[in-house]
Motif scaffolding. Structure first.
Motif, PDB file in Angstrom:
ATOM      1  N   PHE A  38       2.044  -5.906   6.332  1.00  0.00           N
ATOM      2  CA  PHE A  38       2.121  -4.450   6.225  1.00  0.00           C
ATOM      3  C   PHE A  38       3.424  -3.907   6.818  1.00  0.00           C
ATOM      4  CE2 PHE A  38       1.695  -1.227   9.565  1.00  0.00           C
ATOM      5  CZ  PHE A  38       1.735  -0.070   8.801  1.00  0.00           C
ATOM      6  N   LEU A  39       3.902  -4.525   7.913  1.00  0.00           N
ATOM      7  CA  LEU A  39       5.124  -4.032   8.542  1.00  0.00           C
ATOM      8  C   LEU A  39       6.304  -4.108   7.596  1.00  0.00           C
ATOM      9  CD1 LEU A  39       4.681  -5.647  12.059  1.00  0.00           C
ATOM     10  CD2 LEU A  39       4.474  -3.219  11.498  1.00  0.00           C
ATOM     11  N   ASN A  40       6.309  -5.113   6.714  1.00  0.00           N
ATOM     12  CA  ASN A  40       7.345  -5.199   5.681  1.00  0.00           C
ATOM     13  C   ASN A  40       7.006  -4.288   4.504  1.00  0.00           C
ATOM     14  OD1 ASN A  40       8.146  -7.301   7.358  1.00  0.00           O
ATOM     15  ND2 ASN A  40       8.465  -8.756   5.707  1.00  0.00           N
ATOM     16  N   GLU A  41       5.821  -4.519   3.914  1.00  0.00           N
ATOM     17  CA  GLU A  41       5.534  -3.931   2.603  1.00  0.00           C
ATOM     18  C   GLU A  41       4.999  -2.510   2.655  1.00  0.00           C
ATOM     19  OE1 GLU A  41       6.740  -5.125   0.174  1.00  0.00           O
ATOM     20  OE2 GLU A  41       7.009  -7.237   0.561  1.00  0.00           O
ATOM     21  N   GLY A  42       4.122  -2.207   3.609  1.00  0.00           N
ATOM     22  CA  GLY A  42       3.631  -0.839   3.722  1.00  0.00           C
ATOM     23  C   GLY A  42       4.741   0.115   4.120  1.00  0.00           C
ATOM     24  N   THR A  43       5.556  -0.315   5.089  1.00  0.00           N
ATOM     25  CA  THR A  43       6.678   0.522   5.534  1.00  0.00           C
ATOM     26  C   THR A  43       7.659   0.735   4.390  1.00  0.00           C
ATOM     27  OG1 THR A  43       6.421  -0.446   7.734  1.00  0.00           O
ATOM     28  CG2 THR A  43       8.440   0.789   7.300  1.00  0.00           C
ATOM     29  N   THR A  44       8.023  -0.351   3.711  1.00  0.00           N
ATOM     30  CA  THR A  44       8.969  -0.238   2.599  1.00  0.00           C
ATOM     31  C   THR A  44       8.420   0.639   1.481  1.00  0.00           C
ATOM     32  OG1 THR A  44      10.039  -2.349   3.059  1.00  0.00           O
ATOM     33  CG2 THR A  44      10.133  -1.558   0.796  1.00  0.00           C
ATOM     34  N   SER A  45       7.131   0.533   1.193  1.00  0.00           N
ATOM     35  CA  SER A  45       6.550   1.346   0.118  1.00  0.00           C
ATOM     36  C   SER A  45       6.627   2.830   0.448  1.00  0.00           C
ATOM     37  CB  SER A  45       5.099   0.927  -0.131  1.00  0.00           C
ATOM     38  OG  SER A  45       5.046  -0.391  -0.647  1.00  0.00           O
ATOM     39  N   TYR A  46       6.478   3.177   1.743  1.00  0.00           N
ATOM     40  CA  TYR A  46       6.612   4.588   2.093  1.00  0.00           C
ATOM     41  C   TYR A  46       8.060   5.058   1.984  1.00  0.00           C
ATOM     42  CZ  TYR A  46       6.095   9.092   4.280  1.00  0.00           C
ATOM     43  OH  TYR A  46       6.101  10.448   4.507  1.00  0.00           O
ATOM     44  N   PHE A  47       8.991   4.221   2.431  1.00  0.00           N
ATOM     45  CA  PHE A  47      10.394   4.605   2.290  1.00  0.00           C
ATOM     46  C   PHE A  47      10.802   4.622   0.815  1.00  0.00           C
ATOM     47  CE2 PHE A  47      10.396   4.393   6.745  1.00  0.00           C
ATOM     48  CZ  PHE A  47      11.524   5.054   7.190  1.00  0.00           C
ATOM     49  N   THR A 107      -2.722  -4.910  -3.007  1.00  0.00           N
ATOM     50  CA  THR A 107      -2.339  -3.531  -3.277  1.00  0.00           C
ATOM     51  C   THR A 107      -2.485  -2.639  -2.050  1.00  0.00           C
ATOM     52  OG1 THR A 107      -3.111  -3.831  -5.540  1.00  0.00           O
ATOM     53  CG2 THR A 107      -2.784  -1.570  -4.802  1.00  0.00           C
ATOM     54  N   HIS A 108      -3.560  -2.862  -1.293  1.00  0.00           N
ATOM     55  CA  HIS A 108      -3.794  -2.003  -0.135  1.00  0.00           C
ATOM     56  C   HIS A 108      -2.703  -2.155   0.916  1.00  0.00           C
ATOM     57  CE1 HIS A 108      -5.210  -5.864   1.057  1.00  0.00           C
ATOM     58  NE2 HIS A 108      -5.858  -5.495   2.138  1.00  0.00           N
ATOM     59  N   VAL A 109      -2.141  -3.365   1.068  1.00  0.00           N
ATOM     60  CA  VAL A 109      -1.085  -3.569   2.061  1.00  0.00           C
ATOM     61  C   VAL A 109       0.137  -2.735   1.708  1.00  0.00           C
ATOM     62  CG1 VAL A 109       0.467  -5.283   3.076  1.00  0.00           C
ATOM     63  CG2 VAL A 109      -1.943  -5.858   2.665  1.00  0.00           C
ATOM     64  N   TYR A 110       0.470  -2.696   0.432  1.00  0.00           N
ATOM     65  CA  TYR A 110       1.607  -1.906  -0.028  1.00  0.00           C
ATOM     66  C   TYR A 110       1.289  -0.406  -0.012  1.00  0.00           C
ATOM     67  CZ  TYR A 110       4.184  -5.981  -1.865  1.00  0.00           C
ATOM     68  OH  TYR A 110       4.886  -7.135  -2.004  1.00  0.00           O
ATOM     69  N   TYR A 111       0.266  -0.025  -0.756  1.00  0.00           N
ATOM     70  CA  TYR A 111       0.092   1.391  -1.077  1.00  0.00           C
ATOM     71  C   TYR A 111      -0.759   2.141  -0.051  1.00  0.00           C
ATOM     72  CZ  TYR A 111       2.338   0.638  -5.607  1.00  0.00           C
ATOM     73  OH  TYR A 111       3.241   0.365  -6.598  1.00  0.00           O
ATOM     74  N   LYS A 112      -1.839   1.553   0.423  1.00  0.00           N
ATOM     75  CA  LYS A 112      -2.541   2.175   1.545  1.00  0.00           C
ATOM     76  C   LYS A 112      -1.653   2.117   2.783  1.00  0.00           C
ATOM     77  CE  LYS A 112      -6.922   2.033   4.103  1.00  0.00           C
ATOM     78  NZ  LYS A 112      -8.213   1.304   4.262  1.00  0.00           N
ATOM     79  N   GLY A 113      -0.860   1.032   2.892  1.00  0.00           N
ATOM     80  CA  GLY A 113       0.116   0.942   3.980  1.00  0.00           C
ATOM     81  C   GLY A 113       1.121   2.068   3.939  1.00  0.00           C
ATOM     82  N   ALA A 114       1.570   2.447   2.741  1.00  0.00           N
ATOM     83  CA  ALA A 114       2.474   3.599   2.617  1.00  0.00           C
ATOM     84  C   ALA A 114       1.784   4.868   3.093  1.00  0.00           C
ATOM     85  CB  ALA A 114       2.935   3.743   1.165  1.00  0.00           C
ATOM     86  N   TRP A 115       0.508   5.033   2.739  1.00  0.00           N
ATOM     87  CA  TRP A 115      -0.235   6.214   3.169  1.00  0.00           C
ATOM     88  C   TRP A 115      -0.455   6.217   4.681  1.00  0.00           C
ATOM     89  CZ3 TRP A 115      -2.018  10.827   1.363  1.00  0.00           C
ATOM     90  CH2 TRP A 115      -1.719  11.103   0.031  1.00  0.00           C
ATOM     91  N   PHE A 116      -0.588   5.037   5.292  1.00  0.00           N
ATOM     92  CA  PHE A 116      -0.652   4.985   6.756  1.00  0.00           C
ATOM     93  C   PHE A 116       0.570   5.678   7.356  1.00  0.00           C
ATOM     94  CE2 PHE A 116       0.935   3.028  10.606  1.00  0.00           C
ATOM     95  CZ  PHE A 116      -0.152   3.067  11.460  1.00  0.00           C
ATOM     96  N   HIS A 117       1.745   5.308   6.876  1.00  0.00           N
ATOM     97  CA  HIS A 117       2.972   5.915   7.417  1.00  0.00           C
ATOM     98  C   HIS A 117       3.028   7.406   7.102  1.00  0.00           C
ATOM     99  CE1 HIS A 117       5.335   2.623   9.138  1.00  0.00           C
ATOM    100  NE2 HIS A 117       4.781   1.836   8.219  1.00  0.00           N
ATOM    101  N   HIS A 118       2.602   7.781   5.906  1.00  0.00           N
ATOM    102  CA  HIS A 118       2.648   9.189   5.527  1.00  0.00           C
ATOM    103  C   HIS A 118       1.715  10.012   6.428  1.00  0.00           C
ATOM    104  CE1 HIS A 118       3.248  12.671   3.053  1.00  0.00           C
ATOM    105  NE2 HIS A 118       1.974  12.732   2.691  1.00  0.00           N
ATOM    106  N   MET A 119       0.505   9.524   6.653  1.00  0.00           N
ATOM    107  CA  MET A 119      -0.440  10.249   7.509  1.00  0.00           C
ATOM    108  C   MET A 119       0.066  10.301   8.944  1.00  0.00           C
ATOM    109  SD  MET A 119      -4.227   9.124   6.169  1.00  0.00           S
ATOM    110  CE  MET A 119      -3.940   7.355   6.331  1.00  0.00           C
ATOM    111  N   LEU A 120       0.639   9.193   9.416  1.00  0.00           N
ATOM    112  CA  LEU A 120       1.168   9.165  10.781  1.00  0.00           C
ATOM    113  C   LEU A 120       2.294  10.176  10.944  1.00  0.00           C
ATOM    114  CD1 LEU A 120       1.220   7.858  13.585  1.00  0.00           C
ATOM    115  CD2 LEU A 120       2.734   6.099  12.635  1.00  0.00           C
TER     116      LEU A 120
END
Length: 822
Positions: free
Chosen positions: A319-328, A373-386
């Motif tokens: 998630f630190l790679n893919e969730g963060t990158t998906s939000y950026f 999918t959740h690691v990428y896209y829910k991970g992006a939403w984690f950053h967005h909500m934070l």
């Protein structure tokens, strides 16, 4: 980086990166004790046409971290090992599966350095892909790098001082790899050796190369080289992608820091057949399906910070790679396409992630699918909500600090949390635990209505996983399609009931500013028309729902057959009731009649459609005192139902009715005749004292006659009589637009409720349909010019309800249309 949608059904499409086998499962990192630290790799390799084989040497410089006399190294079984030399001495070895255990020439103490040289050749089982006269390497993390070069293939041991490549290929090819090109040597046999030198720490899956007949495009941006290695036919598209890359880099260079590998280059390379993309360090590769997609470029370029320079400590925290990158990536899309593009990309991610959640029910970290999918896209939403919760300035300051602290190395989720807590000056352990370690998401229902000068709102969490989520929730109040008020509450219980002083809104919505990852199960307005289905399962509701939808009337549907009688607490807040029965000769039970009496006692407007009711209650006080009429018998085979001249409801109306027996009534007490069977009696009356309309004819049997008002007009007049406005005037008939179009997407309404989409796509993309709650309900993969006809089925073939839907043509030619499904 690598991406896959792991799915049981074909409803979750692949991310443009397209890096992993959908069934590939990654387990926790190896339990092998790691006794040394890799400092540098040097690959000296020659590739042989048709480029499915290679031969050469891998030199690894490493340093012991404890006393050792042997080391493990990962290497694929399909390859042939010629010899292994450490510090000039040939070494014995034993290979088990994809791990080679090497006997060192002596004992080494903690801190001692050694040089291993691994000579090998063969056809790799994975990682090397011949392709249209060239080749590329593509490392599926722990799966592929070790299949074509020996390495310690775990992400927590980077080569601290980088990698050198000596790539020998036929002289018609240009070989591209990480770092700077320091020399090109000409060899006999029409061969060239390209020497690329990369002097930054690098993880094994990012050590890669590509070789094709390239055209090199180059410019300088913020002082560093920005290069594109394009196939000859795609030079103009590559120039366009360099333009969009500059927009994205301008944002990232500002939000985080200057491109971390600015002393070398940022290169982007095409491959002819590969369908995805991969963030190979300073030498990103794209397939023809993604090379001209700016959002994919935004994703892969963001990996330069999140994944390349700073890498997750293990695959369980990918998630630190893919969730963060998906939000950026979403932030990059906003720089390219504005706020609307940002919202569309974010909501598209949300739809895919919700679908994945409902299929697999997995947390983001410590999951068996770290590339789901959740690691990428829910991970992006984690950053967005934070970011939305702690504020932009705090979030970006924390992300900068996090990057500067851990760049060139590895970080954990705990490291990220501590940095966020330091800058937010608040504990965030609950937030990280809830959204990263727990599965699924909140599922909410909202029920609301008017109470004096306030809006009474009941919101419930209805997920059945035993988890009660905590989150800030915004409630939006809408009038004339404008958001005029937003209220926020802190949600930490299963139910919240609040009363908000507000102008009377047309509607309310949860999360109007798109800041919460959740699924809206139902938005229920008590003050809607209450449509009560008492047809005993005979599907008469279709006729009433069709007309109400045509008129744009909001209604709440209640099926007595499956839900029982509606509770009084709901009915108190409705603006009126439309109750219909089927053709049963005794349609209303005593409990039904008591409920209808409740409407009358509480002055709730009522429209009652019941063919058998008059005969059932012929001699009752209910028929006379409540509905204001007497039963006079059945008509026989009359087909015309004629509105009474001058009547509020029935004037200028003639409806064709099926030739069946129909109840005829007179009105000796207080009812007023609205429509009658010729001259023999009435079948439609209204009772002004109680605001009641009673019809002995079901709407099912009304058929419009040319030149007269329609059944839409009839229901519109009844609603106006009840004090419920419809979206058309009483004398109008609703017609859908014939065509909505622009250059890329044309929507046409055909007969029978069919929608036609004409798409002119300049590259492979997707046509997506979302409902008003933001849920993805249908998608098509499209390419070039295509015509699609849609009859309203969802992803699973189920018929969707009539209403408003949003059609989006994704990608660079992104277009959005609002359509109405009938």
């Amino acid at each position: 980086m690598l991406f896959v949608y792991l799915l049981l059904f074909s409803v979750i499409p692949q991310h443009p990166e397209n890096k992993f086998d959908p069934q590939q499962v990654f387990y926790p990192d190896s339990v092998i004790e790691h006794s040394y630290n890799v400092l540098h790799y040097d690959l000296e390799l020659e590739f042989f046409a048709p480029f499915d084989s290679l031969a050469g040497k891998c030199t690894m410089i490493a340093q012991a971290t404890q006393s050792i006399d042997s080391i493990p190294l990962h290497f694929g079984q399909a390859m042939h090992i010629d010899s292994i030399v450490i510090d000039g001495s040939n070494c014995g070895y034993n290979q088990i599966a994809d791990t080679v255990y090497i006997d060192m020439p002596g004992s080494y103490s903690n801190g001692d350095s050694f040089v291993s040289q691994f000579y090998y050749q063969g056809k790799p089982s994975n990682g090397l892909f011949p392709d249209n006269g060239g080749f590329y390497t593509f490392n599926q993390t722990i799966e592929a790098a070790k299949q074509w070069y020996p390495c310690f293939d775990y992400c927590w041991d980077k080569a601290d001082s980088g990698v050198d490549y000596h790539i020998t290929v036929p002289d018609n090819l240009t070989a591209v790899a990480s770092g700077l090109l320091t020399s090109v040597d000409t060899l006999s046999g029409n061969r060239l050796t390209y020497h690329w030198e990369h002097n930054y720490p690098i993880v094994t899956y990012n050590i890669a190369m590509a070789a094709y007949e390239y055209v090199k495009l180059e410019r300088t941006f913020h002082g560093y080289p920005l290069e594109y290695y394009a196939l000859p036919a795609y030079q103009q598209s590559a120039q366009n992608m360099l333009d969009s890359s500059e927009v994205v880099l301008e944002l990232y260079d500002t939000l985080i820091c200057l491109y971390p590998f600015h002393e070398e280059k940022l290169a982007q390379c095409q491959t002819p057949a590969f369908g995805g993309a991969m963030e190979h360090q300073t030498a990103i590769i794209y397939g023809l399906g993604t090379f001209n997609d700016a959002s994919t470029h935004a994703h892969e370029i963001a990996h330069s910070w999140w994944g390349d320079a700073l890498t997750c400590i293990n695959y369980r925290e990918m998630f630190l790679n893919e969730g963060t990158t998906s939000y950026f990536e979403c932030l990059g899309v906003r720089a390219l396409r504005g706020d609307s593009g940002f919202v569309v990309r974010l909501m598209t991610m949300k739809g895919y992630a919700l679908s994945f959640d409902d299929t697999y029910h997995l947390p983001i970290i410590n999951t068996q699918f770290p590339f789901g999918t959740h690691v990428y896209y829910k991970g992006a939403w984690f950053h967005h909500m934070l970011k939305e919760m702690i504020g932009d300035s705090v979030y970006f300051a924390a992300m900068k600090d996090y990057f500067q602290t851990y760049k060139w190395g590895n970080a954990s989720v705990t490291d990220l949390r501590l940095k966020m807590e330091q800058h937010a000056q608040d504990t965030l352990e609950w937030f990280f635990h809830q959204w990263l370690e727990l599965p699924d998401h909140p599922k909410l229902t909202v029920k609301w209505g008017f109470k004096n000068d306030s809006v009474l709102i009941n919101i419930q969490q209805v997920q059945n996983n035993g988890i009660i989520y905590t989150f800030p929730l915004e409630i939006g109040f809408w009038k004339d399609d404008s958001l005029y008020q937003v209220e926020q509450l802190w949600f930490e219980d299963s139910v919240h009931i609040i009363e908000v002083a507000s102008l009377k809104p047309d509607s309310i919505s949860l999360d109007p500013n798109f800041v919460l990852y959740f699924y809206l199960v139902d938005n229920f307005c008590y003050n809607n028309l209450f449509l009560v289905d008492d047809d005993q399962g005979t599907n008469y509701q279709n006729y009433y729902q069709q007309v109400l939808n045509d008129l744009g009337v909001s209604y709440t549907y209640w099926d007595i057959n499956t839900q029982g009688l509606p509770p009084d607490s709901l009915l108190e807040m409705t603006c009126g009731v439309m109750w219909f029965t089927g053709d049963d000769p005794s349609p209303l039970s005593s409990a039904d009649r008591e409920k209808i009496k409740y409407f009358i006692d509480n002055q709730i407007p009522l429209a009652l459609f019941s063919p058998g009711l008059a005969a059932q209650l012929a001699d009752s006080s209910f028929l006379q005192d409540t509905l204001g009429c007497n039963y006079t018998g059945n008509t026989s085979n009359l087909t015309d139902f004629i509105g009474a001249t001058g009547d509020t409801i029935g004037h200028d109306c003639i409806w064709y009715n099926l030739p069946v027996h129909n109840s005829s009534i007179v009105f000796p007490t207080s009812a007023v005749g609205s429509a009658m069977w010729g001259t023999s009696g009435y079948g439609l009356v209204h009772q002004d004292n109680y605001n009641i309309v009673f019809s002995t004819v079901s709407l099912k049997y009304f058929y419009n006659q040319s030149g007269y008002s329609t059944k839409q007009t009839l229901i519109s007049r009844i609603l106006n009589y009840m004090g419920i406005p419809s979206s058309v005037g009483a004398e109008e008939v609703f017609h859908p637009p014939v065509t909505v179009e622009d250059n890329n997407l044309k929507v046409s309404y055909l007969s029978g409720g069919v929608l036609s989409f004409h798409v002119e796509a300049t590259r492979p993309t997707e046509l997506l349909v979302f409902d008003v709650m933001g849920r993805l309900v249908r998608k098509w993969d499209v390419n070039n010019v295509v015509d699609i006809r849609w009859q309203g089925q969802d992803l699973f073939g189920r018929q969707l309800s009539p209403g408003r839907y949003f059609v989006i043509l994704s990608g660079d030619q992104q277009k959005s249309k609002t359509v109405v499904l009938f």
